[in-house]
Design an enzyme around this catalytic site. Structure first.
Site, PDB file in Angstrom:
ATOM      1  N   GLY A 268     -45.535   5.963 -26.522  1.00  0.00           N
ATOM      2  CA  GLY A 268     -46.104   6.775 -25.449  1.00  0.00           C
ATOM      3  C   GLY A 268     -47.479   6.289 -25.031  1.00  0.00           C
ATOM      4  CG  MET A 270     -52.745   2.123 -29.424  1.00  0.00           C
ATOM      5  SD  MET A 270     -52.117   2.828 -30.982  1.00  0.00           S
ATOM      6  CE  MET A 270     -53.587   2.707 -31.976  1.00  0.00           C
ATOM      7  CG  ASN A 272     -55.964   0.676 -28.442  1.00  0.00           C
ATOM      8  OD1 ASN A 272     -55.400   0.372 -29.470  1.00  0.00           O
ATOM      9  ND2 ASN A 272     -55.344   0.754 -27.274  1.00  0.00           N
ATOM     10  CG  HIS A 304     -51.480  12.769 -29.456  1.00  0.00           C
ATOM     11  ND1 HIS A 304     -50.946  13.532 -30.467  1.00  0.00           N
ATOM     12  CD2 HIS A 304     -51.488  11.495 -29.916  1.00  0.00           C
ATOM     13  CE1 HIS A 304     -50.644  12.754 -31.491  1.00  0.00           C
ATOM     14  NE2 HIS A 304     -50.964  11.500 -31.182  1.00  0.00           N
ATOM     15  CD  GLU A 305     -52.303   8.572 -27.692  1.00  0.00           C
ATOM     16  OE1 GLU A 305     -52.909   8.021 -28.640  1.00  0.00           O
ATOM     17  OE2 GLU A 305     -51.099   8.915 -27.754  1.00  0.00           O
ATOM     18  CG  HIS A 308     -55.222   9.748 -32.267  1.00  0.00           C
ATOM     19  ND1 HIS A 308     -54.947  10.177 -33.547  1.00  0.00           N
ATOM     20  CD2 HIS A 308     -54.015   9.500 -31.684  1.00  0.00           C
ATOM     21  CE1 HIS A 308     -53.627  10.183 -33.725  1.00  0.00           C
ATOM     22  NE2 HIS A 308     -53.034   9.791 -32.609  1.00  0.00           N
ATOM     23  CD  GLU A 327     -50.314   9.413 -34.878  1.00  0.00           C
ATOM     24  OE1 GLU A 327     -50.358  10.350 -34.064  1.00  0.00           O
ATOM     25  OE2 GLU A 327     -50.783   8.279 -34.620  1.00  0.00           O
TER      26      GLU A 327
END
Ligand code: PHE
Ligand code: ZN
Length: 875
Positions: A268, A270, A272, A304-305, A308, A327
């Site tokens: 979906g 990432m 980084n 969500h990303e 993170h 996660e």
């Protein structure tokens, strides 16, 4: 055939890396077929590692061009290099500098791991083990370094050059057509968070001021001319940033935050550091091209990303066994965000539906594994619904057990204690234990024991003593590698309802109030007595789905109908209807002709209840799907019988409630401009659920209604919903609509994905040929993961057609897996996991599925990804 068992990685064998890499300087000369990478690593022995050790670096399909240590070219006897590793045999045991040069071919990279090209854009994907495809490196999450990156490229080919962190400088190179940019990321990070992008892009930008006053520039980069499709994503990003400050006290920590959308991406998105890379499906949206579900997903994945940045990046994982540390926790956070932004009950219903439909199935089959696995042969295969969704449920239970404040105290301590660390589940749990002075050692079993716990609940009312007693037994079923299980800590929220449907204040045997209406199981069998219960109550158990368990009770069908009408807990009210539907569907699939009277009564009652909102009703009116019913039946499954049963019950509901459904459909017909907000989306969802049930009556006027909606829709949600309804019936309107849709969107790959998917989902025997024909469609591509998933992936999830009685569905998927494996093993392995419930099928289909699995297993040269899934499938 398979990799030897001893190549498995084990959690119990964790060793810190012997060296530290303080800084990494990367210099890229971007060229389509030969990109030169110079890496300069400043290293020193790790005081926590072994003494006098060689330097062993990971590689994957790499070729070494040159190697220097402290400026000196190493002689061939001083090192060993292969495609998969580089060893410096006797390095000096102090500070040293390694300079490594490699040349890689991004254009030939079809695995989409490492540096690859998507639509001529250079981009990277390094999680979990992709950095080793760029340069030799200790490619493990516990080696954290400060990165400085210089990227040089052709000015016309790649006018934008991006990497992690903050921009340092960017200039043209005089006398040439090349230019360069330098990026510096001050936050130490593991290699899996490295990213680079170069290409022709357009962007939108907006400033953001963090709570403490830091000025951040937010940018979203997309293919040229697509910027008008990125505004919803930008809006979701700003809301996510604000929410994380408010709810978790997490603030952003760089001068820029960049998102790039690319069209070839295995997953979906990432996270980084400072440079999130997204599958464009989760960025691009307009009312004309995206459905309400697309908008919802974009919002959730952007969040969500972004989340993170703290749960994943500032605090990362010590090793890949700890994947759920970032996660599960981050899914929990994005679910909470969506609950706050939209409707909490509806979000919960959706999350639990997904959990039950996918995670419960995984947990019941050969690929079952603990939320924190203890061994793996291919880490790519552990980005699973168990790690993500069950991992989120475990965090949610922690919150339920500790309460809102106790949970926040634990999170605050986690951020304070572990900022900058590569942490473990033990570290995480200890923060909650310490902050709340609680022993969480038994709770920790949620991370180590696979399988969905099963509860057997028996309730008895004692009118004389005015008590209600619950006897509860828990059992965790055996799973591969785990035959005997220990009892779990299971938080159950519950309510007792009086004859008028009101909650009876819960008191324990001594008459003390039960805090939060919560009981906590921790033994194989337990008894809970509630006092002051005059009449036999209705029982609402596991409210809000407080624990991810399966429950059987002696409460009876009347209890369900009562809860469906009166439960104050919206989730359980929904769940009661769901259970009524499920009982009916299972009975019907087994041959019963009993009309669905209780279900219809519950739905009828709900339609008359003006307090229930549209999105909630839409959930009530969408029946469990075929695979949910199969899961409930559990063994000797005949997918065709399930399909027939589900159709029949939809028909019965449509007939019984026809007038009310028509009236509701008309009432919800809106003439306002499309807006993706939750309330309008709920109206469309309910209206389209009505349409689906009306069409199930088989009445040609209702099919016409669907066709009219298809033709006149002014947004993709309504157009696509109508097309999905038409697709279920072999009527001329279906083909007319499909052709019109193709014509209209033939230049939009993301929309054509919906067109592929709706056809792959048709529950008719002609679907196999249709899907095979569509693989030759000019817009289809086997190597683009989105195309592949929407056609072949969706077919593999079509219960009656993948599981054709003649085995041709299995053969198609097996052929596709084998054909794709050498190009993109990650996507091939994921497709193969469609076989995970093969043992639950009736004997004929089971044998045919097994034959295809054997055919795959016996094929020489399988990727580790596919070899791992196929071998585990026989467990
Ligand atoms: N870490 C990503 C996420 O969940 C998922 C991902 C895994 C993406 C591996 C690419 C490769 O947010
Ligand atoms: Zn994630």
């Amino acid at each position: 055939m398979f990799r030897e068992a001893d190549t498995a990685v084990r959690l119990s064998e964790y060793q810190p890396y012997d060296w530290l890499v303080d800084t990494v300087d990367l210099d890229f000369q971007l060229e389509p077929a030969a990109t030169r990478v110079r890496a300069t690593l400043a290293m020193r022995p790790n005081p926590k590692g072994r003494n006098q050790s060689p330097i062993v670096l990971d590689g994957d399909e790499l070729a070494l061009v040159s190697l220097r240590l402290d400026g000196r070219v190493l002689s061939a006897t001083e090192y060993e290099a292969s495609a998969s590793s580089l060893t410096i045999k006797n390095p000096p045991q102090g500070k040293l500098t390694l300079e490594i040069e490699t040349v890689i071919n991004p254009s030939a990279n079809t695995k989409l791991m490492g540096l690859f090209r998507s639509n001529k854009i250079y981009c990277t994907q390094c999680e979990a083990e992709g950095f080793r495809r760029i340069t030799y490196f200790p490619d493990r999450p516990d080696v954290l370094s400060v990165y400085t990156v210089r990227i040089e490229a052709d000015r016309d080919e790649a006018p934008f050059l991006l990497s992690n962190g903050n921009p340092v400088e960017a200039f043209g190179i005089p006398g040439s057509n090349r230019h360069y940019a330098i990026w510096h990321d001050p936050h130490p990070k593991p290699a899996y968070l490295f990213a680079l992008v170069g290409g022709k892009l357009d962007y939108i930008e907006e400033p953001f001021k963090t709570v403490s006053g830091r000025k951040v520039m937010l940018r979203i980069f997309v293919d040229p001319d697509k910027t008008q499709l990125a505004h919803y994503a930008m809006d979701a990003l700003k809301r996510s940033m604000r929410w994380d400050e408010k709810v978790f006290g997490c603030e952003y920590d760089l001068d820029v935050f960049h998102i790039v959308a690319v069209s070839d991406f295995n997953m979906g998105a990432m996270e980084n550091k400072g440079l999130n890379i997204f599958n464009d499906k989760y960025v691009l949206a307009s009312p004309e091209t995206a459905t309400d579900l697309d908008y919802e997903n974009i919002e959730a994945i952007i969040a969500h990303e972004y989340f993170h940045n703290w749960t994943g990046n500032r605090i990362t994982c010590r090793d890949w066994f700890q994947l759920c540390l970032k996660e599960g926790l981050t899914v929990f956070r994005d679910q909470e965000f969506s609950s706050d932004e939209r409707s909490r009950p509806v979000e919960r219903i959706g999350d639990v539906r997904r959990l039950k439909s996918f995670q419960f199935v995984e947990d019941a089959g050969p690929l079952a594994h603990p939320v924190r696995p203890e061994t793996y042969r291919e880490i790519n295969n552990f980005y699973t619904v168990t790690v993500y969704e069950k991992g989120a449920e475990v965090v949610r239970m922690l919150k339920t057990l500790l309460g809102e404040r106790g949970f926040r105290k634990g999170m605050d301590l986690y951020f304070k204690r572990h900022d900058g660390d590569a942490a473990t589940i033990e570290d995480f749990l200890k923060c909650f234990a310490d902050a709340n002075k609680q022993d969480l050692s038994q709770f920790a079993r949620w991370y180590s024991q696979a399988g969905t716990p099963e509860l057997a609940v028996r309730g008895t009312h004692d009118a004389k003593a005015r008590t209600y007693t619950l006897d509860i037994e828990q059992m965790v079923p055996p799973t591969p590698g785990q035959s005997a299980k220990q009892p779990m800590v299971i938080p159950l929220k519950l309510g007792l309802l009086d004859a008028k449907g009101r909650d009876i204040p819960l008191k324990d045997a001594k008459g003390n109030p039960v805090r939060d209406n919560l009981i906590v199981l921790d033994k194989p069998s337990q008894t809970f007595v509630f006092s002051g219960v005059k009449e036999k109550p209705a029982v609402s158990i596991n409210r809000g789905f407080s624990a991810p368990v399966k429950i059987s009770t002696n409460f009876g069908a009347a209890n369900l109908l009562f809860l469906a009408k009166y439960d104050s807990d919206p989730f359980n009210r929904y769940d009661a209807v769901e259970q009524l539907a499920m009982q009916q569907l299972v009975a019907s699939a087994r041959g019963s002709n009993e009309p669905p009277a209780a279900l219809i009564e519950a739905l009828d009652n709900a339609l008359d209840n003006s307090k229930l909102d549209d999105a909630f009703l839409a959930q009530l009116f969408s029946l469990p799907d075929e695979s949910d019913i199969a899961q409930q039946i559990g063994k000797n499954i005949d997918p065709d019988a399930i399909l027939v049963a589900r159709r029949k019950i939809k028909h019965d509901i449509g007939m019984a409630l026809k007038e009310k459904l028509v009236a509701r459909y008309q009432k919800l017909t809106s003439h306002r401009r499309y807006s993706p907000d939750a309330k309008s989306a709920g109206q469309r969802a309910l209206r389209n659920a009505c349409l689906d049930l009306l069409a199930a009556t088989g009445d040609t006027a209702e099919h016409k209604r669907a066709f009219t909606q298809f033709e006149h829709a002014d947004n993709m949600t309504d157009r696509m919903a109508a097309l999905a309804v038409l697709a279920q019936y072999a009527i001329p309107e279906r083909e007319t609509a499909l052709a019109a849709f193709e014509q209209r969107y033939r230049n939009d790959p993301l929309v054509l994905d919906k067109w592929f998917a709706v056809q792959a989902r048709i529950p008719e025997s002609g679907t196999l040929d249709r899907v095979e024909a569509l693989t030759k469609h000019p817009a289809f591509s086997m190597t683009n993961p989105n195309r592949m998933r929407s056609l072949i992936g969706v077919f593999a999830a079509n219960p009656s057609q993948f599981n054709r009685a003649d085995g041709k569905g299995y053969a198609l998927i097996a052929d596709t897996v084998l054909g794709l494996d050498s190009k993109n093993p990650q996507v091939a392995a994921r497709l193969l996991s469609a076989f995970k419930s093969w043992r639950t099928l009736e004997p004929g289909r089971r044998a045919l599925a097994e034959k295809e699995l054997n055919r795959i297993a016996q094929t020489p040269g399988l990727s580790p990804d596919v070899a791992d899934i196929v071998s585990r499938s026989f467990a």
